[in-house]
Design a protein around this motif. Sequence first.
Motif, PDB file in Angstrom:
ATOM      1  N   ARG A  88      21.946 -50.030 -31.289  1.00  0.00           N
ATOM      2  CA  ARG A  88      20.824 -50.773 -31.893  1.00  0.00           C
ATOM      3  C   ARG A  88      19.748 -51.146 -30.881  1.00  0.00           C
ATOM      4  O   ARG A  88      18.567 -51.181 -31.201  1.00  0.00           O
ATOM      5  CB  ARG A  88      21.336 -52.058 -32.553  1.00  0.00           C
ATOM      6  CG  ARG A  88      22.192 -51.832 -33.744  1.00  0.00           C
ATOM      7  CD  ARG A  88      22.819 -53.137 -34.205  1.00  0.00           C
ATOM      8  NE  ARG A  88      21.849 -54.051 -34.753  1.00  0.00           N
ATOM      9  CZ  ARG A  88      21.717 -54.343 -36.040  1.00  0.00           C
ATOM     10  NH1 ARG A  88      22.521 -53.799 -36.918  1.00  0.00           N
ATOM     11  NH2 ARG A  88      20.816 -55.191 -36.455  1.00  0.00           N
ATOM     12  N   LYS A  95      13.302 -49.184 -34.506  1.00  0.00           N
ATOM     13  CA  LYS A  95      13.826 -50.227 -35.395  1.00  0.00           C
ATOM     14  C   LYS A  95      14.576 -49.654 -36.594  1.00  0.00           C
ATOM     15  O   LYS A  95      15.329 -50.376 -37.245  1.00  0.00           O
ATOM     16  CB  LYS A  95      12.686 -51.108 -35.897  1.00  0.00           C
ATOM     17  CG  LYS A  95      12.016 -51.909 -34.806  1.00  0.00           C
ATOM     18  CD  LYS A  95      10.863 -52.712 -35.361  1.00  0.00           C
ATOM     19  CE  LYS A  95      10.128 -53.436 -34.250  1.00  0.00           C
ATOM     20  NZ  LYS A  95       8.950 -54.128 -34.767  1.00  0.00           N
ATOM     21  N   ALA A  98      18.542 -50.207 -36.474  1.00  0.00           N
ATOM     22  CA  ALA A  98      19.068 -51.530 -36.847  1.00  0.00           C
ATOM     23  C   ALA A  98      18.908 -51.779 -38.345  1.00  0.00           C
ATOM     24  O   ALA A  98      19.823 -52.283 -39.001  1.00  0.00           O
ATOM     25  CB  ALA A  98      18.352 -52.619 -36.053  1.00  0.00           C
ATOM     26  N   GLU A  99      17.767 -51.406 -38.885  1.00  0.00           N
ATOM     27  CA  GLU A  99      17.517 -51.637 -40.303  1.00  0.00           C
ATOM     28  C   GLU A  99      18.485 -50.838 -41.182  1.00  0.00           C
ATOM     29  O   GLU A  99      19.074 -51.368 -42.129  1.00  0.00           O
ATOM     30  CB  GLU A  99      16.084 -51.239 -40.633  1.00  0.00           C
ATOM     31  CG  GLU A  99      15.698 -51.527 -42.047  1.00  0.00           C
ATOM     32  CD  GLU A  99      14.235 -51.242 -42.305  1.00  0.00           C
ATOM     33  OE1 GLU A  99      13.912 -51.008 -43.468  1.00  0.00           O
ATOM     34  OE2 GLU A  99      13.424 -51.255 -41.350  1.00  0.00           O
ATOM     35  N   HIS A 101      21.371 -49.561 -40.227  1.00  0.00           N
ATOM     36  CA  HIS A 101      22.733 -50.034 -39.937  1.00  0.00           C
ATOM     37  C   HIS A 101      23.051 -51.236 -40.821  1.00  0.00           C
ATOM     38  O   HIS A 101      24.112 -51.305 -41.446  1.00  0.00           O
ATOM     39  CB  HIS A 101      22.837 -50.388 -38.450  1.00  0.00           C
ATOM     40  CG  HIS A 101      24.201 -50.746 -38.009  1.00  0.00           C
ATOM     41  ND1 HIS A 101      24.620 -52.052 -37.890  1.00  0.00           N
ATOM     42  CD2 HIS A 101      25.256 -49.980 -37.656  1.00  0.00           C
ATOM     43  CE1 HIS A 101      25.867 -52.075 -37.487  1.00  0.00           C
ATOM     44  NE2 HIS A 101      26.286 -50.826 -37.332  1.00  0.00           N
ATOM     45  N   ASP A 102      22.134 -52.184 -40.887  1.00  0.00           N
ATOM     46  CA  ASP A 102      22.336 -53.368 -41.728  1.00  0.00           C
ATOM     47  C   ASP A 102      22.408 -52.991 -43.211  1.00  0.00           C
ATOM     48  O   ASP A 102      23.201 -53.551 -43.967  1.00  0.00           O
ATOM     49  CB  ASP A 102      21.216 -54.383 -41.508  1.00  0.00           C
ATOM     50  CG  ASP A 102      21.256 -55.006 -40.116  1.00  0.00           C
ATOM     51  OD1 ASP A 102      22.305 -54.903 -39.443  1.00  0.00           O
ATOM     52  OD2 ASP A 102      20.227 -55.570 -39.700  1.00  0.00           O
ATOM     53  N   TRP A 103      21.580 -52.034 -43.632  1.00  0.00           N
ATOM     54  CA  TRP A 103      21.544 -51.603 -45.034  1.00  0.00           C
ATOM     55  C   TRP A 103      22.862 -50.937 -45.419  1.00  0.00           C
ATOM     56  O   TRP A 103      23.440 -51.231 -46.458  1.00  0.00           O
ATOM     57  CB  TRP A 103      20.364 -50.654 -45.238  1.00  0.00           C
ATOM     58  CG  TRP A 103      20.162 -50.169 -46.641  1.00  0.00           C
ATOM     59  CD1 TRP A 103      19.891 -50.929 -47.739  1.00  0.00           C
ATOM     60  CD2 TRP A 103      20.195 -48.818 -47.084  1.00  0.00           C
ATOM     61  NE1 TRP A 103      19.743 -50.122 -48.837  1.00  0.00           N
ATOM     62  CE2 TRP A 103      19.918 -48.827 -48.462  1.00  0.00           C
ATOM     63  CE3 TRP A 103      20.411 -47.601 -46.446  1.00  0.00           C
ATOM     64  CZ2 TRP A 103      19.867 -47.662 -49.220  1.00  0.00           C
ATOM     65  CZ3 TRP A 103      20.345 -46.439 -47.201  1.00  0.00           C
ATOM     66  CH2 TRP A 103      20.081 -46.479 -48.568  1.00  0.00           C
ATOM     67  N   LEU A 105      25.822 -51.237 -43.977  1.00  0.00           N
ATOM     68  CA  LEU A 105      26.982 -52.123 -43.864  1.00  0.00           C
ATOM     69  C   LEU A 105      26.874 -53.396 -44.702  1.00  0.00           C
ATOM     70  O   LEU A 105      27.721 -54.275 -44.598  1.00  0.00           O
ATOM     71  CB  LEU A 105      27.221 -52.485 -42.395  1.00  0.00           C
ATOM     72  CG  LEU A 105      27.582 -51.291 -41.505  1.00  0.00           C
ATOM     73  CD1 LEU A 105      27.752 -51.740 -40.067  1.00  0.00           C
ATOM     74  CD2 LEU A 105      28.806 -50.563 -42.006  1.00  0.00           C
ATOM     75  N   ALA A 106      25.862 -53.485 -45.545  1.00  0.00           N
ATOM     76  CA  ALA A 106      25.714 -54.660 -46.413  1.00  0.00           C
ATOM     77  C   ALA A 106      26.883 -54.717 -47.396  1.00  0.00           C
ATOM     78  O   ALA A 106      27.357 -53.683 -47.867  1.00  0.00           O
ATOM     79  CB  ALA A 106      24.401 -54.585 -47.179  1.00  0.00           C
TER      80      ALA A 106
END
Length: 142
Positions: A88, A95, A98-99, A101-103, A105-106
């Motif tokens: 990340r 960016k 990271a964006e 990755h978060d999406w 693993l939500a």
Amino acid sequence: MFIDEKDTCLLVEMALPRLPFLGVDDEFLTFDDLEQLKSKDDSPAAPAKHTPPEQWYARISAPLYESLVEVGHKQVFAALRIVAFHDRDDSPWGKATAELHDWVLAPEDADRSRPREAAAVAVLLATLYGEDGRFFLPATAA
């Protein structure tokens, strides 16, 4: 979160307008278009069958390819892994890593806001060119 065919098709839909150097075959239909056609196909008077939404594809004309490249769920899903699971803090995808990755693993019950168009661009470039797709990022105005 489970990434399905609707998610990968959405990423392509979001990215294409941001990549003017790519050409798309006229046959590319959005996931919603395919779902509407499927519901018409399911009616008793439907003579023609269309591509099921789960088997969506796009034929793309891209620089450095001599012919159209056909991409679908499997290719975009593989590219999503390439972009989303870099470091990340030191990602060549900026960016977007990271964006995405978060999406990805939500939690299942989380608000599923879609990623920004710039993240979708990174995924489509990775779909077409693998890791080397990151070299097109400065040309995308992402």
